[in-house]
Design an enzyme around this catalytic site. Structure first.
Site, PDB file in Angstrom:
ATOM      1  N   HIS A 208       0.834  -1.203   0.000  1.00 14.45           N
ATOM      2  CA  HIS A 208       0.000   0.000   0.000  1.00 14.45           C
ATOM      3  C   HIS A 208       0.868   1.253   0.000  1.00 14.45           C
ATOM      4  O   HIS A 208       0.599   2.216  -0.722  1.00 14.45           O
ATOM      5  CB  HIS A 208      -0.928  -0.019   1.221  1.00 14.45           C
ATOM      6  CG  HIS A 208      -2.012   1.008   1.164  1.00 14.45           C
ATOM      7  ND1 HIS A 208      -2.140   2.022   2.093  1.00 14.45           N
ATOM      8  CD2 HIS A 208      -3.034   1.195   0.285  1.00 14.45           C
ATOM      9  CE1 HIS A 208      -3.179   2.767   1.794  1.00 14.45           C
ATOM     10  NE2 HIS A 208      -3.746   2.290   0.706  1.00 14.45           N
ATOM     11  N   HIS A 212       1.227   3.987  -3.322  1.00 12.11           N
ATOM     12  CA  HIS A 212       1.011   5.434  -3.234  1.00 12.11           C
ATOM     13  C   HIS A 212       2.290   6.224  -3.530  1.00 12.11           C
ATOM     14  O   HIS A 212       2.222   7.413  -3.841  1.00 12.11           O
ATOM     15  CB  HIS A 212       0.445   5.811  -1.865  1.00 12.11           C
ATOM     16  CG  HIS A 212      -1.027   5.533  -1.756  1.00 12.11           C
ATOM     17  ND1 HIS A 212      -1.985   6.344  -2.341  1.00 12.11           N
ATOM     18  CD2 HIS A 212      -1.723   4.528  -1.160  1.00 12.11           C
ATOM     19  CE1 HIS A 212      -3.188   5.858  -2.105  1.00 12.11           C
ATOM     20  NE2 HIS A 212      -3.057   4.750  -1.397  1.00 12.11           N
ATOM     21  N   HIS A 237      -7.786  -1.075  -5.053  1.00 14.41           N
ATOM     22  CA  HIS A 237      -8.485  -1.101  -3.764  1.00 14.41           C
ATOM     23  C   HIS A 237      -9.683  -2.056  -3.791  1.00 14.41           C
ATOM     24  O   HIS A 237     -10.013  -2.670  -2.773  1.00 14.41           O
ATOM     25  CB  HIS A 237      -8.910   0.316  -3.363  1.00 14.41           C
ATOM     26  CG  HIS A 237      -7.755   1.179  -2.922  1.00 14.41           C
ATOM     27  ND1 HIS A 237      -7.049   1.976  -3.798  1.00 14.41           N
ATOM     28  CD2 HIS A 237      -7.170   1.356  -1.703  1.00 14.41           C
ATOM     29  CE1 HIS A 237      -6.085   2.611  -3.133  1.00 14.41           C
ATOM     30  NE2 HIS A 237      -6.134   2.248  -1.871  1.00 14.41           N
ATOM     31  N   GLU A 349     -10.694   9.990  -5.254  1.00 14.86           N
ATOM     32  CA  GLU A 349      -9.521   9.855  -4.369  1.00 14.86           C
ATOM     33  C   GLU A 349      -9.264  11.083  -3.501  1.00 14.86           C
ATOM     34  O   GLU A 349      -9.087  10.887  -2.281  1.00 14.86           O
ATOM     35  CB  GLU A 349      -8.277   9.485  -5.187  1.00 14.86           C
ATOM     36  CG  GLU A 349      -7.111   9.178  -4.257  1.00 14.86           C
ATOM     37  CD  GLU A 349      -5.838   8.785  -5.001  1.00 14.86           C
ATOM     38  OE1 GLU A 349      -4.936   8.308  -4.322  1.00 14.86           O
ATOM     39  OE2 GLU A 349      -5.740   8.966  -6.213  1.00 14.86           O
ATOM     40  N   HIS A 364     -12.258  10.564  -0.481  1.00 17.78           N
ATOM     41  CA  HIS A 364     -11.486   9.438   0.059  1.00 17.78           C
ATOM     42  C   HIS A 364     -10.409   9.909   1.027  1.00 17.78           C
ATOM     43  O   HIS A 364     -10.288   9.395   2.144  1.00 17.78           O
ATOM     44  CB  HIS A 364     -10.857   8.640  -1.093  1.00 17.78           C
ATOM     45  CG  HIS A 364      -9.680   7.823  -0.670  1.00 17.78           C
ATOM     46  ND1 HIS A 364      -8.378   8.271  -0.825  1.00 17.78           N
ATOM     47  CD2 HIS A 364      -9.587   6.609  -0.068  1.00 17.78           C
ATOM     48  CE1 HIS A 364      -7.543   7.369  -0.343  1.00 17.78           C
ATOM     49  NE2 HIS A 364      -8.242   6.350   0.116  1.00 17.78           N
ATOM     50  N   HIS A 368     -10.102   9.433   5.355  1.00 11.22           N
ATOM     51  CA  HIS A 368      -8.951   8.959   6.138  1.00 11.22           C
ATOM     52  C   HIS A 368      -8.617   9.949   7.250  1.00 11.22           C
ATOM     53  O   HIS A 368      -8.331   9.546   8.385  1.00 11.22           O
ATOM     54  CB  HIS A 368      -7.728   8.781   5.226  1.00 11.22           C
ATOM     55  CG  HIS A 368      -7.648   7.444   4.561  1.00 11.22           C
ATOM     56  ND1 HIS A 368      -6.914   6.401   5.075  1.00 11.22           N
ATOM     57  CD2 HIS A 368      -8.206   6.978   3.416  1.00 11.22           C
ATOM     58  CE1 HIS A 368      -7.017   5.348   4.273  1.00 11.22           C
ATOM     59  NE2 HIS A 368      -7.798   5.672   3.258  1.00 11.22           N
ATOM     60  N   HIS A 404     -13.090   1.667   2.713  1.00 11.22           N
ATOM     61  CA  HIS A 404     -12.853   1.360   1.304  1.00 11.22           C
ATOM     62  C   HIS A 404     -13.961   0.495   0.711  1.00 11.22           C
ATOM     63  O   HIS A 404     -14.171   0.522  -0.505  1.00 11.22           O
ATOM     64  CB  HIS A 404     -11.472   0.742   1.109  1.00 11.22           C
ATOM     65  CG  HIS A 404     -10.423   1.792   0.912  1.00 11.22           C
ATOM     66  ND1 HIS A 404     -10.188   2.380  -0.309  1.00 11.22           N
ATOM     67  CD2 HIS A 404      -9.596   2.414   1.786  1.00 11.22           C
ATOM     68  CE1 HIS A 404      -9.248   3.291  -0.190  1.00 11.22           C
ATOM     69  NE2 HIS A 404      -8.872   3.342   1.081  1.00 11.22           N
TER      70      HIS A 404
END
Length: 684
Positions: A208, A212, A237, A349, A364, A368, A404
């Site tokens: 992950h 990114h 994802h 995103e 998204h 987080h 997610h």
């Protein structure tokens, strides 16, 4: 620059000044005084002299006039760094651009040293890694695995006091690995802990983080704009959630519940048992039944209401159902059958490729952030963010998968609006898959075998202010016996053909052990492999090893010794970094159960003429292309990601069997788990 590999020494021991010797050859940088931090300008010579006997060689550093760092210094050196926080990603973009703007590797080295001595170590590591990956003159360098620079992001905090003792008192050749218990974050009283082996797996969390790194959502155009980047955000994802659900089924848990009501309590608690060695603080926990609150974090320049998430969500739904998005110039852009998912991925995103961030927001990423600050939304307790705020640690938290699962449902809403694949779009006339089987080494046919294995990781490069030499942590993870696919295909088309072999694995029944409706089952198929096959006329036999998977990176790349397993030679080394992105080989298949978990192996041969992307990939690393693409190339498959399971089935198709066309075949198989631990060979 005589040896640009010396740049990699800047990743070692991130809190120590660069004038201290580093690396296996005990090299020190000969730094012009102006590049040192104020703390070391006056005493740099004394520090260098103190380590003079240890230093075996000096690396010359060019004197430059570095640009002002400005707001990059707003993030304190002792703070945590999060890509999800807008202020942090903005300053990261600035530092990346500075590194990309250096005219050669000599200037880059000097600028990197200047920045490293001053900026936050996490920020420096991220920006320097992205720059190395994207500069033409450095992209062949092998950046260290993140766990070796910052082991504190992955390993139980109790390990480090024992590691210091081992490093300080025990000679290097006699050190023994420090074993980390498999169940150190919770007990069996917590049902979610049954899948902690998946959530807290080092390889999965490194995947992950590395994904990114390869696909940043902020920065220069050359860094962010990659082929089908938004679609890949969706697909990677989506596959993570499918894999997580399969693990849940193997552990008698139901599918993950989407996190849809953002003002309701979150029943899942998470106590990470991690310490930040940079901040010298414990990572905050989340207790049971906490709720999201409006954020007022002045230090991070965040003023955001939970209602903003609802507004962004509603606008995205409106775009999906109307079939177009509004651009920031006031125009319309259609969400087309093949390009719409890419536009949507960048909006959801969101990346700076979003067509209208002002309207569609940052759903998204800010989700987080809201979750990661749930324990201290207004900074009254001076606490930093929790594990959901960092791409290196987010997958440890059960709520990551709930969030997610919701994000994936947004994409599925769009996919549900697309035309369904016709039999003509699925079939490959003249091609029939006549047989499929899998064979594990030394096992029964169509039976996959899993077990526990222990592996060691060297922490010494991330342990500042300690004696030199390797210090190993030993942890337990899932693994499986290697296996091979045996596929027979009949080509009655009248000529030689090429096809793409697509292999997926899915659960045979749902969590209640009842038969699936195909529209639900298709979302739980995990991709195992995808590769091109040449089909002669008549019968063809295809054999493919599980270790050749297009989804995974080799086991050695996850648990590699940087100095021993680095590839030799230009081309192999040139692609090593991009190849660092990929699902870990040891987690390719789910855990299974002791009695055997029933699965269905799906194999399809699609028409290569409809799949082919015309480009040269010679010498290019593409061993994990399914989830990560190929460096500086188009995504190597023209079909929609997830094909043929990414859309609702055609009318009157209710089961997997009804979905099949002659170029597809399904084989029942079982995954058997054995509760044994394979221990590595002794080092000494």
């Amino acid at each position: 620059m005589s040896d640009k590999n010396k740049l990699l020494l800047l990743f070692d021991r991130p809190l120590e000044t660069v004038i201290v010797p580093r690396g296996p050859d005990q090299e020190a940088f000969d730094v012009p005084v102006d590049l040192l931090s104020d703390r070391y300008k006056a005493i740099g010579v004394q520090v260098s002299n103190r380590f003079g006997e240890e230093t075996k060689s000096k690396i010359p550093v060019k004197k430059i006039s570095p640009p002002p760092l400005g707001e990059i210094l707003d993030l304190p050196r002792q703070a945590n760094f999060s890509l999800f926080i807008p202020k942090h990603r903005k300053i990261a973009g600035r530092l990346i651009n500075i590194f990309l703007g250096m005219k050669d590797t000599d200037d880059l080295q000097s600028m990197a040293i200047f920045a490293r001595e001053r900026v936050n170590p996490y920020l420096f590591n991220y920006c320097f890694s992205v720059a190395i990956l994207h500069r033409p003159d450095t992209q062949d360098l092998d950046i260290p695995s993140f766990i070796q620079t910052f082991p504190d992001k992955y390993l139980d905090s109790q390990v480090f006091s024992r590691a210091r003792e081992e490093a300080t008192l025990v000679p290097e050749g006699q050190r023994v690995p420090i074993e980390i218990p498999r169940d150190y974050t919770a007990s069996d009283l917590e049902v979610e802990h049954r899948v902690a082996y998946f959530r807290e797996d080092l390889g999965i969390n490194l995947h992950h983080w590395h994904w990114h790194l390869v696909y940043p959502f902020e920065g220069a155009e050359q860094v962010v704009r990659k082929d089908r980047r938004g679609e890949l955000f969706y697909y990677m994802h989506q596959q993570v959630i499918a894999r997580y659900n399969l693990e849940r089924f193997c552990n008698a848990l139901k599918r993950v519940t989407r996190f849809t009501e953002w003002k309701d309590p979150i029943p899942e608690a998470y106590f990470p048992k991690l310490d930040s060695l940079v901040a010298s603080r414990a990572w905050p926990a989340r207790v049971t039944d906490q709720k999201l609150s409006n954020l007022r974090r002045d230090q991070d320049q965040i003023t955001q209401d939970v209602d903003d998430l609802y507004r962004w969500r509603d606008r995205i739904y409106e775009a999906i159902h109307s079939g177009f998005v509004q651009t920031d110039g006031g125009g319309r852009q259609e969400l087309t059958e093949f390009g719409g998912i890419d536009i949507l991925g960048n909006i959801v995103e969101s990346s700076n490729l979003s067509v209208n961030r002002t309207l569609y927001g940052d759903l998204h990423n800010m989700g987080h952030v809201f979750i990661s600050y749930i324990h201290d939304p207004d900074h009254r307790h001076l606490e930093t963010f929790g594990v959901m705020g960092d791409s290196a640690t987010a997958m440890r938290d059960p709520v990551f998968y709930r969030w997610h699962a919701y994000i994936d449902d947004l994409f599925q809403q769009f996919k549900g609006s697309l035309p369904r694949y016709t039999e003509e779009q699925l079939n490959y006339p003249g091609i029939t898959v006549t047989g499929v089987s899998v064979q594990s080494q030394g096992g029964a046919a169509n039976t996959l075998n899993t077990f526990w294995q222990q592996s060691d990781v060297d922490m010494s490069r991330g342990m500042d202010f300690q004696p030199r030499g390797s210090v190993f942590a030993r942890f337990t993870h899932l693994n499986h016996q290697p296996f091979a696919y045996n596929i027979t295909v009949n080509n009655a088309s009248g000529g030689n053909k090429r096809g793409t072999c697509r292999i997926f694995l899915g659960p045979k029944t749902d969590e209640r052990r009842t038969a699936w409706l195909f529209k639900d089952q298709r979302l739980l198929f995990i991709e195992l492999d995808r590769f091109v096959v040449n089909l002669r006329q008549g019968e063809n036999t295809i054999t493919r090893n599980s270790t050749e998977s297009s989804v995974t990176i080799p086991f050695e790349r996850t648990f590699r010794n940087l100095d021993l397993s680095r590839p030799v030679g230009g081309e192999a080394l040139a692609q090593f970094n991009f190849c660092g992105c990929g699902w870990p080989q040891h987690m390719l298949i789910p855990k299974g159960t002791p009695e055997g978990y029933d699965c269905q192996l799906f194999v399809m041969i699609s028409n290569f003429d409809d799949d082919q992307v015309v480009q040269s990939t010679e010498g290019i690393c593409n061993d994990a292309m399914s989830y990560c693409g190929i460096k500086d190339r188009l995504y190597p498959d023209k079909r929609s990601m997830g094909y043929p399971f990414d859309r609702l089935p055609r009318n009157n198709v209710n089961t997997l069997q009804e979905f099949l066309t002659p170029n597809m075949r399904v084989q029942d198989c079982v995954i058997k788990f054995t509760d044994r631990v394979v221990v590595p060979r002794p080092r000494n």
